[in-house]
Motif scaffolding. Structure first.
Motif, PDB file in Angstrom:
ATOM      1  N   ALA A  59      13.649 -21.564 -27.096  1.00  0.00           N
ATOM      2  CA  ALA A  59      13.783 -23.025 -27.073  1.00  0.00           C
ATOM      3  C   ALA A  59      15.053 -23.441 -26.327  1.00  0.00           C
ATOM      4  CB  ALA A  59      13.790 -23.575 -28.495  1.00  0.00           C
ATOM      5  N   LYS A  60      16.164 -22.740 -26.558  1.00  0.00           N
ATOM      6  CA  LYS A  60      17.415 -23.064 -25.873  1.00  0.00           C
ATOM      7  C   LYS A  60      17.320 -22.751 -24.385  1.00  0.00           C
ATOM      8  CE  LYS A  60      21.467 -22.503 -27.649  1.00  0.00           C
ATOM      9  NZ  LYS A  60      22.695 -21.903 -28.238  1.00  0.00           N
TER      10      LYS A  60
ATOM     11  N   LEU B 224      16.829 -24.735 -18.843  1.00  0.00           N
ATOM     12  CA  LEU B 224      16.096 -24.732 -17.574  1.00  0.00           C
ATOM     13  C   LEU B 224      15.697 -26.144 -17.165  1.00  0.00           C
ATOM     14  CD1 LEU B 224      14.744 -23.150 -15.275  1.00  0.00           C
ATOM     15  CD2 LEU B 224      12.724 -22.904 -16.754  1.00  0.00           C
ATOM     16  N   VAL B 225      15.163 -26.902 -18.098  1.00  0.00           N
ATOM     17  CA  VAL B 225      14.723 -28.273 -17.806  1.00  0.00           C
ATOM     18  C   VAL B 225      15.903 -29.133 -17.377  1.00  0.00           C
ATOM     19  CG1 VAL B 225      13.784 -30.379 -18.843  1.00  0.00           C
ATOM     20  CG2 VAL B 225      12.690 -28.165 -19.284  1.00  0.00           C
ATOM     21  N   LYS B 226      17.003 -29.042 -18.091  1.00  0.00           N
ATOM     22  CA  LYS B 226      18.168 -29.860 -17.777  1.00  0.00           C
ATOM     23  C   LYS B 226      18.804 -29.450 -16.444  1.00  0.00           C
ATOM     24  CE  LYS B 226      18.006 -32.565 -21.327  1.00  0.00           C
ATOM     25  NZ  LYS B 226      17.728 -34.023 -21.151  1.00  0.00           N
ATOM     26  N   VAL B 227      18.789 -28.165 -16.129  1.00  0.00           N
ATOM     27  CA  VAL B 227      19.298 -27.714 -14.839  1.00  0.00           C
ATOM     28  C   VAL B 227      18.444 -28.264 -13.696  1.00  0.00           C
ATOM     29  CG1 VAL B 227      19.580 -25.691 -13.356  1.00  0.00           C
ATOM     30  CG2 VAL B 227      20.490 -25.662 -15.672  1.00  0.00           C
TER      31      VAL B 227
ATOM     32  N   GLU C  42      19.562 -12.228 -22.492  1.00  0.00           N
ATOM     33  CA  GLU C  42      20.524 -12.635 -23.507  1.00  0.00           C
ATOM     34  C   GLU C  42      20.840 -14.114 -23.320  1.00  0.00           C
ATOM     35  OE1 GLU C  42      22.197 -12.095 -26.916  1.00  0.00           O
ATOM     36  OE2 GLU C  42      21.575 -10.275 -25.877  1.00  0.00           O
ATOM     37  N   GLU C  43      20.368 -14.931 -24.249  1.00  0.00           N
ATOM     38  CA  GLU C  43      20.648 -16.361 -24.181  1.00  0.00           C
ATOM     39  C   GLU C  43      22.153 -16.581 -24.321  1.00  0.00           C
ATOM     40  OE1 GLU C  43      21.605 -20.199 -24.945  1.00  0.00           O
ATOM     41  OE2 GLU C  43      21.769 -18.796 -26.641  1.00  0.00           O
ATOM     42  N   GLY C  44      22.672 -17.542 -23.558  1.00  0.00           N
ATOM     43  CA  GLY C  44      24.101 -17.803 -23.589  1.00  0.00           C
ATOM     44  C   GLY C  44      24.866 -17.043 -22.540  1.00  0.00           C
ATOM     45  N   GLU C  45      24.165 -16.270 -21.729  1.00  0.00           N
ATOM     46  CA  GLU C  45      24.788 -15.541 -20.640  1.00  0.00           C
ATOM     47  C   GLU C  45      24.120 -15.921 -19.326  1.00  0.00           C
ATOM     48  OE1 GLU C  45      26.089 -11.627 -23.290  1.00  0.00           O
ATOM     49  OE2 GLU C  45      24.635 -11.392 -21.665  1.00  0.00           O
TER      50      GLU C  45
ATOM     51  N   TRP D  20      20.288 -18.080  -0.040  1.00  0.00           N
ATOM     52  CA  TRP D  20      19.933 -18.535  -1.381  1.00  0.00           C
ATOM     53  C   TRP D  20      21.143 -18.438  -2.315  1.00  0.00           C
ATOM     54  CZ3 TRP D  20      14.567 -15.862  -2.566  1.00  0.00           C
ATOM     55  CH2 TRP D  20      13.554 -16.580  -1.916  1.00  0.00           C
ATOM     56  N   ASP D  21      21.345 -19.485  -3.092  1.00  0.00           N
ATOM     57  CA  ASP D  21      22.343 -19.468  -4.178  1.00  0.00           C
ATOM     58  C   ASP D  21      21.568 -19.114  -5.451  1.00  0.00           C
ATOM     59  OD1 ASP D  21      24.541 -19.754  -5.764  1.00  0.00           O
ATOM     60  OD2 ASP D  21      24.872 -21.879  -5.337  1.00  0.00           O
ATOM     61  N   MET D  22      21.878 -17.966  -6.069  1.00  0.00           N
ATOM     62  CA  MET D  22      21.022 -17.422  -7.122  1.00  0.00           C
ATOM     63  C   MET D  22      21.768 -17.278  -8.445  1.00  0.00           C
ATOM     64  SD  MET D  22      18.873 -14.487  -5.046  1.00  0.00           S
ATOM     65  CE  MET D  22      20.312 -13.544  -4.540  1.00  0.00           C
ATOM     66  N   VAL D  23      21.062 -17.551  -9.523  1.00  0.00           N
ATOM     67  CA  VAL D  23      21.526 -17.249 -10.879  1.00  0.00           C
ATOM     68  C   VAL D  23      20.356 -16.659 -11.655  1.00  0.00           C
ATOM     69  CG1 VAL D  23      23.274 -19.072 -10.952  1.00  0.00           C
ATOM     70  CG2 VAL D  23      20.959 -19.558 -11.769  1.00  0.00           C
ATOM     71  N   SER D  24      20.666 -15.984 -12.734  1.00  0.00           N
ATOM     72  CA  SER D  24      19.626 -15.435 -13.600  1.00  0.00           C
ATOM     73  C   SER D  24      19.910 -15.837 -15.043  1.00  0.00           C
ATOM     74  CB  SER D  24      19.575 -13.903 -13.495  1.00  0.00           C
ATOM     75  OG  SER D  24      18.565 -13.373 -14.334  1.00  0.00           O
ATOM     76  N   ILE D  25      18.902 -16.413 -15.710  1.00  0.00           N
ATOM     77  CA  ILE D  25      19.029 -16.822 -17.114  1.00  0.00           C
ATOM     78  C   ILE D  25      17.767 -16.392 -17.860  1.00  0.00           C
ATOM     79  CG2 ILE D  25      20.589 -18.762 -16.694  1.00  0.00           C
ATOM     80  CD1 ILE D  25      18.180 -20.633 -16.759  1.00  0.00           C
ATOM     81  N   GLY D  26      17.840 -16.400 -19.174  1.00  0.00           N
ATOM     82  CA  GLY D  26      16.674 -16.029 -19.966  1.00  0.00           C
ATOM     83  C   GLY D  26      16.970 -16.116 -21.448  1.00  0.00           C
ATOM     84  N   PRO D  27      15.962 -15.896 -22.288  1.00  0.00           N
ATOM     85  CA  PRO D  27      16.140 -15.881 -23.746  1.00  0.00           C
ATOM     86  C   PRO D  27      16.644 -14.529 -24.212  1.00  0.00           C
ATOM     87  CG  PRO D  27      13.865 -15.463 -23.230  1.00  0.00           C
ATOM     88  CD  PRO D  27      14.563 -15.656 -21.907  1.00  0.00           C
TER      89      PRO D  27
END
Length: 486
Positions: free
Chosen positions: A470-471, A476-479, A172-175, A445-452
């Protein structure tokens, strides 16, 4: 596939197109793993395979970024193989037929594999990039996540130098996900005896189809129908009408413990003199079930048709089996008190299969609380042992507890706010991410999970939103550009 190659961001979609062209269902990832290995070597990247089969690829920091903390980008190689019953597709040999459908990418009559193919493609696109500013990058691609988390279980210490892990398996993008449920596999076996048919008896099959199915974690709260539970209800309620006196022959339903079953069937025989009563009872019962699920499952179909049956189960075994299936807990069992709208504990009656040795049943229990997970295990064990079945639990994996002082959580939130002008939700997910297992081996490890945004994973309706990809890529690139110094 030509459509996919024209989408933006082009490097990511080109890799995803290549991933779709190489079969990679769970436990059959070797062809895709070999292709990735050869590609990485051709790029001059360091690549190795650990003892369990995970791929580890390393890329040095871009110029001027050598002082940044190292980042591990992580995805799993395998995909869930699900298809419509009338579709001819061999997931071990045939490519996924992906195509653009409006704002989405989906596949023709099968799962798409955007779970976790988009995340994997993004990892490869970062490795291939020449213009993304980043510190030291390590990519971890695990095997067999969907069918047992074999790669995560087998991960060993000493392979990685990075301090930060970005899991790409969210949907879920935005989460931004900071924690997930743990789980355990439930394996049940009913030894059965068969008996020959009596004279003047006819065979019938009840079939359930048209259900949406879906991910047994992400979609379990949506109230969708479970084909195995619908069959169990039909058999139980028909068995209460003693004048029908049917005898069960076999049951089949679902194919994966982590997918909500969309189709199921039951075969049985009945005395010729009771056929009209059966049809009347079946019509009334199915009308009730369809009315209950009318909003969530508008395409539900429950049919009754004559078939040829060669043998049946012994009567006493039939009664115990039907009672246990009907009594098997399924669906959402408790919502989280700590995280609003998040499921704490659930169970999915995923597979029922008749074999020459008996009836095999597979469930998957998920929970963010280990004691609740154990309690559901005990419930299932109580029901099935009372019915005379054998039950084994395996593949238990821990949940991923959120880190209260996570710097990566704060960084991703700040970058998202700067890029998109809104604040992402910090979430827990009721799916099983591999991060909990990673934490046991790499506790710092400091972990996060993101995705579309991916809809209906683990089902042939699976689709990924093009704009969200795309978002996700932009984030990801900016992080990576914003990772702090060591």
């Amino acid at each position: 596939m030509t459509q996919l190659n024209q989408l933006s961001p082009q490097p990511l979609w080109q890799f995803f197109s290549q991933i779709c062209s190489i079969p990679h269902p769970s436990k059959h990832e070797h062809a895709l793993s070999d292709w990735i290995t050869q590609w990485a070597k051709s790029e001059g990247l360091s690549v190795q395979q650990d003892r369990i089969g995970n791929l580890i690829i390393k890329k040095p920091a871009s110029s001027g970024m050598e002082h940044k903390k190292g980042v591990i980008l992580q995805a799993h190689i395998d995909m869930v193989p699900q298809k419509n019953s009338d579709t001819e597709h061999d997931f071990t040999k045939d490519p996924i037929q992906a195509y653009v459908d409006g704002d989405w990418v989906t596949a023709k009559d099968t799962t798409l594999g955007s779970d976790n193919g988009i995340g994997m493609a993004s990892c490869l696109a970062v490795l291939a990039s020449k213009d993304i500013a980043h510190g030291p990058i390590e990519v971890l691609l695990t095997i067999d996540e969907e069918a047992g988390m074999t790669g995560a279980f087998g991960l060993e210490p000493g392979y990685f130098d990075g301090e930060i892990l970005i899991n790409t398996d969210s949907e879920e993008e935005g989460e931004v996900y900071m924690g997930c449920a743990g789980g355990v596999n439930v394996n049940v076996h009913f030894p059965i005896q068969t008996q020959p048919l009596a004279v003047a008896q006819s065979g019938y099959q009840i079939s359930v189809s048209g259900l949406k199915g879906g991910h047994s974690g992400c979609d379990i709260h949506l109230g969708r129908g479970n084909a195995n539970k619908i069959i169990a209800r039909c058999l139980y309620e028909l068995s209460q009408q003693t004048e029908l006196d049917f005898t069960l022959s076999q049951l089949q339903g679902g194919s994966l413990r982590n997918a909500i079953p969309r189709e199921a069937s039951a075969q049985f025989i009945i005395n010729d003199t009771n056929q009209q009563q059966l049809e009347q009872a079946f019509t009334a019962l199915t009308a009730q079930i369809k009315a209950t699920l009318a909003h969530t499952e508008p395409n539900l179909a429950i049919s009754l048709a004559p078939i040829q049956v060669n043998q049946v189960l012994a009567k006493n075994e039939q009664q115990r089996l039907i009672a246990a299936l009907h009594g098997c807990v399924n669906g959402v069992l408790r919502m989280s008190d700590e995280f609003a709208g998040v499921v704490e504990t659930s169970s999915n009656l995923g597979v029922v299969k008749t074999t020459p040795q008996g009836i095999d049943i597979q469930c998957l229990v998920r929970s963010m609380d280990d004691s609740s997970r154990n309690d559901v295990q005990n419930m299932l064990e109580s029901v099935f042992k009372l019915a005379g079945a054998q039950i084994v639990f395996d593949g238990a994996y821990p949940g991923w507890a959120p880190k209260a002082d996570s710097d990566m959580r704060d960084l991703v939130r700040e970058v998202y706010q700067a890029e998109f002008g809104s604040t992402p939700k910090i979430m827990m997910i009721h799916a099983g991410l591999e991060c909990g297992l990673f934490k046991a081996v790499y506790p710092n490890w400091d972990m996060v999970s993101i995705g579309p945004t991916i809809k209906f994973p683990h089902s042939p309706d699976e689709k990924v939103h093009i704009g969200s990809v795309a978002k996700y890529w932009q984030l990801l690139v900016k992080v990576l550009e914003a990772i702090p110094v060591k």
